[in-house]
Each structure stands twice: as structure tokens, then as C-alpha cells.
Design an enzyme around this catalytic site. Structure first.
Site, short mmCIF file in Angstrom:
data_model
loop_
_atom_site.label_atom_id
_atom_site.label_comp_id
_atom_site.label_asym_id
_atom_site.label_seq_id
_atom_site.Cartn_x
_atom_site.Cartn_y
_atom_site.Cartn_z
N ASP A 188 0.77 -1.07 -0.16
CA ASP A 188 0.06 0.03 0.01
C ASP A 188 0.92 1.16 0.00
OD1 ASP A 188 -2.19 1.99 0.61
OD2 ASP A 188 -3.22 0.13 1.34
N GLY B 142 4.66 1.34 -1.70
CA GLY B 142 4.89 1.47 -2.94
C GLY B 142 3.30 2.02 -3.61
N ASP B 143 3.60 2.52 -4.83
CA ASP B 143 2.40 3.12 -5.84
C ASP B 143 2.17 2.10 -6.71
OD1 ASP B 143 0.97 4.69 -7.26
OD2 ASP B 143 1.87 6.48 -6.68
N PHE B 144 0.91 1.49 -6.71
CA PHE B 144 0.76 0.63 -7.91
C PHE B 144 0.59 1.42 -9.43
CE2 PHE B 144 -3.44 0.05 -5.76
CZ PHE B 144 -4.23 1.26 -6.39
N HIS C 48 -12.69 -1.34 -8.08
CA HIS C 48 -13.99 -0.57 -8.18
C HIS C 48 -13.52 1.18 -7.95
CE1 HIS C 48 -15.74 -0.25 -3.80
NE2 HIS C 48 -14.51 0.16 -3.86
C1 LIG Z 1 -11.04 0.95 -0.79
S1 LIG Z 1 -9.61 0.74 0.11
C2 LIG Z 1 -9.49 -1.08 0.16
C3 LIG Z 1 -8.88 -1.67 1.36
C4 LIG Z 1 -8.80 -3.15 1.38
N1 LIG Z 1 -8.34 -4.03 0.50
C5 LIG Z 1 -10.37 -3.56 1.52
O1 LIG Z 1 -10.58 -4.23 0.75
O2 LIG Z 1 -10.78 -3.46 2.91
C6 LIG Z 1 -8.23 1.08 -1.14
C7 LIG Z 1 -6.83 0.71 -0.82
O3 LIG Z 1 -6.03 1.24 -1.85
C8 LIG Z 1 -4.88 1.91 -1.39
N2 LIG Z 1 -4.39 2.59 -2.70
C9 LIG Z 1 -4.85 3.58 -3.24
N3 LIG Z 1 -3.94 3.86 -4.23
C10 LIG Z 1 -2.79 3.34 -3.93
C11 LIG Z 1 -1.79 3.29 -5.07
N4 LIG Z 1 -1.72 3.98 -5.91
N5 LIG Z 1 -0.69 2.27 -4.82
C12 LIG Z 1 -1.09 1.25 -3.69
N6 LIG Z 1 -2.28 1.50 -3.14
C13 LIG Z 1 -3.08 2.34 -3.07
C14 LIG Z 1 -5.38 2.94 -0.52
O4 LIG Z 1 -4.33 3.30 0.42
C15 LIG Z 1 -6.29 1.72 0.23
O5 LIG Z 1 -5.68 1.09 1.41
#
Ligand SMILES: C[S@@+](CC[C@H](N)C(=O)[O-])C[C@H]1O[C@@H](n2cnc3c(N)ncnc32)[C@H](O)[C@@H]1O
Length: 337
Positions: free
Chosen positions: A200, A226-228, A246
Site C-alpha cells: 500500500d 509502494g504506488d501501484f 472499483h
Molecule cells: C478502498 S481501499 C480497500 C482496502 C482493502 N483492500 C479492503 O478491501 O478493505 C483501497 C486501498 O488502496 C490503497 N491505494 C490507493 N491508491 C494506491 C496506490 N496508488 N498504490 C497502492 N495502494 C493504493 C489505499 O491506500 C487503500 O488502502
């Protein structure tokens, strides 16, 4: 439809926000946490919660009538469900999502009509430049509330994935967008042979590490910052994404699916889960509403059917896919490389 039409369902749904806000205010004021210490008489409870005399009796009795409080004589107590799931001091607390629904989603949903007419988000990013996660994460309290709310909405499905997926066939996993790390935690607790990674944004690290320490899995579950959008997904036998696809528009969804494919070994599995909409788009009301919630919350996000997701996985190169119901509105789509 059988018999004469009645207006009942229309009126019930039209005023459903009354029930919703009554429960959300009760969570906000800590009613269920207070009553976890034991039933209390009306006046004592009213005083402790700081309720004005005018609405107090109606508020508490409305909670009784909704099935969230039990009343005996003049004493109010929790029901078995509110005692287990809405006492903040228990690890089974799921109220994080309700706290966020109260602070954020409830006021934002007042602008649903505008969202439907403009296609534009109606939350903190309305009219601004910052993206959703940048905006959420700029404020440490909001960040923590958001990450805890994810545990609240995902916990039931997380426990089910930990139990029903054939984990014995694999050794490692990575949970992408792991938030507080509840999915990684539940998988590790139920499958002692596995080692996992929560991937994350870097700001999430302390909240993830606090959670995995408290749940006793820190030795087998590590955080990878990291940043995906910029980096590859860490390598593992199984890649999981819960409530990730989503959040984004179709090109981003496809980019993330391709990244999962690229990082997996041959035979590896990709598990996508959220409130996957039924293929006929008729019955999973929660999934359809979640998609409207993505309209309110994001510039391009939307929920989708199992058939949609299986199609994108096939396009990315996955050789087989299956859709399995988990719990409540949630299903998972599994792709095998
Ligand atoms: C809607 S939450 C879902 C959390 C968890 N997977 C769940 O289902 O309860 C989205 C997650 O994606 C992470 N996220 C958003 N942008 C991201 C990025 N560019 N790289 C990595 N993680 C990211 C957010 O920090 C957050 O924890």
C-alpha cells in the site's frame, strides 16, 4: 406482482435514511460501547450520553424498535449483534465503516442527483485538484478512520477468503491496497504455513504495522510500501485485490489486472473481491449502490459483474477464471495464470 399494489415499500425506502441516521448517531455517540458495560436505566444512560430530554426516549426506543437495543423495564442494553459488532473495545468491532458513513458518505450522498447529472464526485475532491487518496491521506485522523472503516466493511469476506480459498496449494501472497491489513491478517491466522505481504502507499505503514502486531501475525506478514501506478506488484504465488478495482476507471482496472498477471508465476492465482454485481444486474442491490458510491467518491470508479471481471482477466492472459460467492453481497473472482 401479486395482489393490490401498496405504497409501503416506496415509503419505507424513501424514509430509510431516518433509520440509517439513527443508527449512525448511536455509533457516533458510543451508545453500544457504553452499554457493553451492562444495561443502564434511562436517566443514567441519558446523562452519560449527554442527550437532551426532548428526543432521548424516542431515540433509544427507536433503536429498540429497529432491533439494535433491548429494553427491560426502564433499562436499555445491547442486543447480541450490537454487543459483538458495535462495542469499540472489542476486536470484532465493525463500526469503522459506520463512523465513516456518518462523517463522510451521509452528507456526500445528499448530492447524488448532482453526481448523476454531472458524473462528477461529490466528496472532498469536488471541484478540487487532489485525488481521493491524496486528499484522504493528507489528514492523519481521516486516514486512520478510512483504513479502519475498510476493516469494518471487509472483515466477514476476509475471514471467508482465509477459510475457503485452497491456500494449501500456495506458500506466499500479496494483498494489494491492504489498508489496515485485515485480509492479510485473517489469511495468516487461518493458514500458519503462509507468508504474506501487505502492499500500500507508504503513509499506511504505521497503521498496518500496529494492526499486524496487535493480531500477532507480524512475524509472517510484512508491509511493502509502494504506488501501484509507478511500481510493479511484489512477487507472490497469490495476488489479492479487495475493493481496489472499483475505485478506478476501466483503463486503470485493466492496467492493475495486467500488473497482477505480470507478477504471478505460471499457475499463480489472482483473487479480486468486492460487492461483485450479479451478471443480470438485478439482485445485488448493495453492489449496485456501491457503484453509485464510487460515482460520489471517485472521478471514474464503478463496480462490475463477475462476467465483466472474468472477461478483463481473460484479456490480460489468465487461462481460467471462476466467480465464487463469499458472504453477504461479496463475491470473489479468481483467475489462474
Ligand atoms: C478502498 S481501499 C480497500 C482496502 C482493502 N483492500 C479492503 O478491501 O478493505 C483501497 C486501498 O488502496 C490503497 N491505494 C490507493 N491508491 C494506491 C496506490 N496508488 N498504490 C497502492 N495502494 C493504493 C489505499 O491506500 C487503500 O488502502
Amino acid at each position: 406482482m401479486q395482489g393490490h399494489p401498496t405504497p409501503e415499500k416506496i415509503l419505507q425506502t424513501g424514509t430509510a435514511f431516518w433509520a440509517s441516521k439513527t443508527l449512525l448517531s448511536a455509533v457516533e455517540m458510543g451508545v453500544f460501547t457504553e452499554l457493553a458495560r451492562g444495561p443502564e436505566k434511562f436517566e443514567a444512560l441519558r446523562g452519560r450520553l449527554g442527550l437532551h430530554v426532548r428526543g432521548a426516549r424516542d431515540f433509544l426506543d427507536a433503536l429498540v424498535s429497529l432491533g439494535f437495543l433491548a429494553r427491560e423495564g426502564d433499562s436499555y442494553g445491547n442486543t447480541p449483534e450490537t454487543e459483538l459488532f458495535l462495542d469499540k473495545n472489542k476486536p470484532s468491532y465493525i463500526g469503522g465503516i459506520l463512523e465513516m458513513a456518518n462523517h463522510r458518505l451521509y452528507p456526500f450522498w445528499a448530492h447524488l442527483t448532482e453526481a448523476l447529472k454531472t458524473g462528477a464526485p461529490q466528496n472532498e475532491i469536488k471541484g478540487g485538484e487532489a485525488a481521493l487518496f491524496e486528499n484522504l491521506y493528507a489528514d492523519p485522523d481521516r486516514l486512520k478512520e478510512f483504513l479502519r472503516s475498510m476493516t469494518g466493511i471487509s472483515h466477514g469476506a476476509n475471514m471467508t477468503i482465509a477459510r475457503v480459498f485452497p491456500w494449501k496449494d500456495y506458500n506466499t501472497f500479496v494483498d494489494v491496497g491492504t489498508a489496515q491489513g485485515d485480509l492479510a491478517t485473517q489469511i495468516a491466522l487461518a493458514n500458519p504455513h503462509l507468508r504474506g505481504t501487505g502492499f500500500d502507499l507508504p503513509q499506511v505503514a504505521p497503521i498496518f504495522e500496529e494492526y499486524t502486531k496487535a493480531t500477532g501475525v507480524a512475524a509472517r506478514v510484512a508491509f511493502a510500501p509502494g504506488d501501484f501506478f509507478k511500481e510493479p506488484i511484489p512477487k507472490a504465488d497469490v495476488v489479492l485485490m479487495g475493493h481496489i478495482l472499483h475505485d478506478w476507471d476501466l483503463p486503470t482496472k485493466k492496467m492493475l489486472i495486467k500488473k497482477a498477471f505480470d507478477t504471478l508465476p505460471s499457475g499463480g492465482a489472482f483473487v479480486v473481491y468486492e460487492a461483485i454485481i450479479d451478471d443480470a444486474r438485478r439482485t445485488n442491490t448493495f453492489g449496485l449502490m456501491m457503484s453509485l458510491n464510487m460515482l460520489i467518491e471517485t472521478p471514474g470508479g464503478f463496480d462490475y459483474t463477475g462476467a465483466d471481471c472474468a472477461g478483463w482477466m481473460k484479456e490480460a492472459g489468465f487461462s481460467s477464471t471462476r466467480v465464487e460467492h463469499l458472504v453477504g453481497p461479496d463475491s470473489m473472482v479468481v483467475g489462474i495464470k
